[in-house]
Scaffold this motif. Structure first.
Motif, PDB file in Angstrom:
ATOM      1  N   UNK A 194      38.296  37.847  57.846  1.00 35.92           N
ATOM      2  CA  UNK A 194      38.058  38.355  56.489  1.00 35.92           C
ATOM      3  C   UNK A 194      36.558  38.497  56.261  1.00 35.92           C
ATOM      4  N   UNK A 195      36.175  39.607  55.646  1.00 33.58           N
ATOM      5  CA  UNK A 195      34.812  39.786  55.151  1.00 33.58           C
ATOM      6  C   UNK A 195      34.827  39.591  53.641  1.00 33.58           C
ATOM      7  N   UNK A 196      33.801  38.930  53.112  1.00 35.04           N
ATOM      8  CA  UNK A 196      33.692  38.721  51.673  1.00 35.04           C
ATOM      9  C   UNK A 196      32.383  39.311  51.167  1.00 35.04           C
ATOM     10  N   UNK A 219      41.409  37.364  37.483  1.00 36.10           N
ATOM     11  CA  UNK A 219      42.429  38.391  37.688  1.00 36.10           C
ATOM     12  C   UNK A 219      42.270  38.870  39.121  1.00 36.10           C
ATOM     13  N   UNK A 220      43.299  39.523  39.649  1.00 41.37           N
ATOM     14  CA  UNK A 220      43.216  40.037  41.019  1.00 41.37           C
ATOM     15  C   UNK A 220      43.797  41.437  41.109  1.00 41.37           C
ATOM     16  N   UNK A 221      43.188  42.243  41.983  1.00 45.48           N
ATOM     17  CA  UNK A 221      43.710  43.564  42.350  1.00 45.48           C
ATOM     18  C   UNK A 221      43.560  43.726  43.848  1.00 45.48           C
ATOM     19  N   UNK A 222      44.342  44.613  44.416  1.00 43.21           N
ATOM     20  CA  UNK A 222      44.217  44.879  45.853  1.00 43.21           C
ATOM     21  C   UNK A 222      44.792  46.253  46.172  1.00 43.21           C
ATOM     22  N   UNK A 223      44.086  46.959  47.067  1.00 41.72           N
ATOM     23  CA  UNK A 223      44.562  48.257  47.534  1.00 41.72           C
ATOM     24  C   UNK A 223      44.504  48.308  49.055  1.00 41.72           C
ATOM     25  N   UNK A 224      45.497  48.975  49.645  1.00 40.03           N
ATOM     26  CA  UNK A 224      45.614  49.106  51.092  1.00 40.03           C
ATOM     27  C   UNK A 224      45.444  50.577  51.470  1.00 40.03           C
ATOM     28  N   UNK A 225      44.631  50.822  52.469  1.00 36.79           N
ATOM     29  CA  UNK A 225      44.448  52.170  53.004  1.00 36.79           C
ATOM     30  C   UNK A 225      44.729  52.121  54.500  1.00 36.79           C
ATOM     31  N   UNK A 263      30.588  45.116  40.576  1.00 33.55           N
ATOM     32  CA  UNK A 263      29.923  43.812  40.586  1.00 33.55           C
ATOM     33  C   UNK A 263      29.833  43.200  39.196  1.00 33.55           C
ATOM     34  N   UNK A 264      29.821  44.024  38.164  1.00 32.50           N
ATOM     35  CA  UNK A 264      29.655  43.505  36.805  1.00 32.50           C
ATOM     36  C   UNK A 264      30.835  42.669  36.330  1.00 32.50           C
ATOM     37  N   UNK A 265      32.007  42.850  36.946  1.00 35.77           N
ATOM     38  CA  UNK A 265      33.196  42.097  36.520  1.00 35.77           C
ATOM     39  C   UNK A 265      33.865  41.379  37.697  1.00 35.77           C
ATOM     40  N   UNK A 266      33.148  41.257  38.805  1.00 29.60           N
ATOM     41  CA  UNK A 266      33.727  40.743  40.042  1.00 29.60           C
ATOM     42  C   UNK A 266      33.291  39.304  40.321  1.00 29.60           C
ATOM     43  N   UNK A 267      34.213  38.521  40.872  1.00 27.32           N
ATOM     44  CA  UNK A 267      33.847  37.232  41.463  1.00 27.32           C
ATOM     45  C   UNK A 267      33.628  37.395  42.974  1.00 27.32           C
ATOM     46  N   UNK A 268      34.593  38.006  43.666  1.00 30.79           N
ATOM     47  CA  UNK A 268      34.413  38.275  45.095  1.00 30.79           C
ATOM     48  C   UNK A 268      35.436  39.307  45.543  1.00 30.79           C
ATOM     49  N   UNK A 269      35.087  40.041  46.589  1.00 32.92           N
ATOM     50  CA  UNK A 269      35.982  41.030  47.200  1.00 32.92           C
ATOM     51  C   UNK A 269      36.192  40.639  48.659  1.00 32.92           C
ATOM     52  N   UNK A 270      37.444  40.654  49.101  1.00 28.67           N
ATOM     53  CA  UNK A 270      37.793  40.323  50.486  1.00 28.67           C
ATOM     54  C   UNK A 270      38.308  41.566  51.191  1.00 28.67           C
ATOM     55  N   UNK A 302      40.277  42.241  45.327  1.00 26.05           N
ATOM     56  CA  UNK A 302      39.253  41.962  44.323  1.00 26.05           C
ATOM     57  C   UNK A 302      39.687  40.791  43.446  1.00 26.05           C
ATOM     58  N   UNK A 303      38.863  39.757  43.405  1.00 26.61           N
ATOM     59  CA  UNK A 303      39.055  38.676  42.451  1.00 26.61           C
ATOM     60  C   UNK A 303      38.091  38.901  41.301  1.00 26.61           C
ATOM     61  N   UNK A 304      38.660  39.222  40.134  1.00 29.00           N
ATOM     62  CA  UNK A 304      37.865  39.605  38.970  1.00 29.00           C
ATOM     63  C   UNK A 304      37.613  38.405  38.056  1.00 29.00           C
ATOM     64  N   UNK A 305      36.721  38.590  37.106  1.00 29.76           N
ATOM     65  CA  UNK A 305      36.585  37.624  36.016  1.00 29.76           C
ATOM     66  C   UNK A 305      37.842  37.704  35.141  1.00 29.76           C
TER      67      UNK A 305
END
Length: 412
Positions: free
Chosen positions: A207-209, A282-288, A308-315, A339-342
């Motif tokens: 995983x890359x973060x 909150x969390x979101x995720x998309x697969x390509x 980045x303004x509403x993000x905690x981290x992206x994996x 995406x792990x959001x605020x």
């Protein structure tokens, strides 16, 4: 409902009239026979209203724990309420393992399977692909038993709770194995651009973060069978344990020392003994498609200040292709951006819509249990077997016992 019931993150307050805790499959059948609307609540780790209902909520956590290993030791039959962390300990004690786990071991097996939740690894398909048998109570109150010889299984496994109440699953297992985990800091953008495929293939799970404050990745987490040392694609070994989310306590994370340990103590990012009681996120995720992985990263980079303004981290991680009709990885090796959001829905949803817009040309498929705003034909068009799935829903739940507004919007 006298008790206030929310999902894990607290962004959803369920509107059910009652929450039931059946202690047997017969009690489940009795509840279904009363008619709907009825939805099943797993571990509550979905971030949208897929489990919500104005009718009855049903939790399977009270079903008797079941871990029946087959005579050939290639599969295990489990109950619909068991969590991965519980199952992993039981299997490991028997010298067995699952092929993969999600980053969080606290989620229920049935809930994760129904939403095609996954771990990572270019050779590892998502958790639902381990299902070789499915038992559920359909909308008529009948017990349905499917195995891999049945043509409906591939459509029913990732079922979104639309076909019935899953009371038991049979999962493929493998001999128990050991893994090592390593963390590296500051993965250069140049290395990602030139070697993304090689990076994601350089371990059992990689995983890359990134927090999208820049174009480099903050960290890489590698779960490997073989030891490693020195730099990794220009990244340096971390000087101590890390948490995926910047600023969070590292003691909640699994061992990163590079020492070998049981599979279930290395594959998840988080320790089972760390029980998340509240999720300020909150969390979101998309697969390509895997071939579009770098293009997807570039697409998000084009709006990274907003992200980045509403993000905690992206994996960023890889998942192998499968044949499950509603899997985001259906018939394509994939790269997922998670995406792990605020914890601010009003601020996050416009950014989610922007990500959907920039990823649309890449035919991105959202994770069913996360926050997404796309719907209608544009959503359903990304799954070639979606029409066949809708027919399954009509057949197994003709009276709409398990329908809710979220599912109606998805089915169209």
């Amino acid at each position: 409902m006298s008790e206030r019931v929310t999902n894990w993150a607290g962004n959803i307050v369920f509107g059910a009239r009652a929450l039931h805790h059946p202690a047997s499959v017969d009690e489940v059948r009795e509840l279904v026979a009363r008619g709907g609307p009825l939805r099943v609540l797993g571990s509550g780790h979905s971030f949208n209203r897929m489990a919500d209902t104005s009718g009855d909520l049903l939790s399977l956590a009270g079903l008797p724990r079941l871990t029946e290993v087959s005579a050939d030791r290639r599969s295990v039959r489990v109950d619909g309420g068991i969590k991965y962390g519980e199952l992993a300990v039981r299997l490991d004690a028997l010298g067995l393992a699952l092929h993969n786990t999600a980053s969080l071991p606290h989620i229920s097996v049935a809930g994760a399977v129904a939403t095609a939740t996954h771990g990572s690894g270019v050779r590892n398909a998502n958790l639902a692909t381990a299902v070789s048998g499915l038992e559920f109570i359909d909308g008529r109150g009948d017990l349905v038993v499917l195995d891999r010889s049945h043509p409906d299984l591939a459509g029913a496994v990732v079922g979104l709770g639309a076909l019935g109440v899953v009371t038991a699953l049979t999962l493929d297992v493998v001999p128990a194995f050991s893994l090592r985990q390593y963390v590296y800091d500051n993965v250069p953008r140049a290395s990602i651009e030139s070697s993304l495929s090689e990076m994601l293939a350089d371990g059992y799970s990689v995983s890359l973060f990134t927090d999208w404050s820049g174009l480099d990745a903050n960290m890489a987490w590698l779960k490997r069978t073989a030891p490693m040392s020195g730099e990794w694609f220009g990244a340096r070994p971390a000087d101590g344990p890390r948490h995926p989310v910047p600023g969070m306590p590292a003691q909640n994370s699994t061992d990163q020392s590079g020492e070998p340990g049981p599979w279930h103590t290395r594959l998840p990012h988080f320790r089972m003994e760390f029980t998340p009681s509240a999720g300020a996120e909150l969390q979101s995720e998309w697969h390509v498609a895997a071939t579009d992985g770098l293009a997807a990263i570039d697409a998000v980079a084009s709006i990274r200040a907003r992200v980045a303004s509403v993000l905690q981290v992206c994996e960023i991680r890889a998942i192998a292709a499968d044949e499950l009709w509603l899997s985001p990885n259906y018939e394509r090796d994939s790269i997922a951006l998670h995406f792990t959001w605020i914890a601010d829905t009003e601020a996050v949803e416009p950014v989610v819509a922007e990500i959907e817009s920039v990823l649309a040309p890449l035919h991105a498929r959202p994770h069913w249990g996360k926050v997404f705003t796309s719907g209608g034909e544009s959503l359903r068009a990304e799954w070639p077997r979606f029409g066949d799935f809708a027919k399954l829903v009509e057949r197994y739940d003709p009276d709409g016992v398990f329908r809710n507004p979220w599912l109606e919007a998805v089915l169209g």
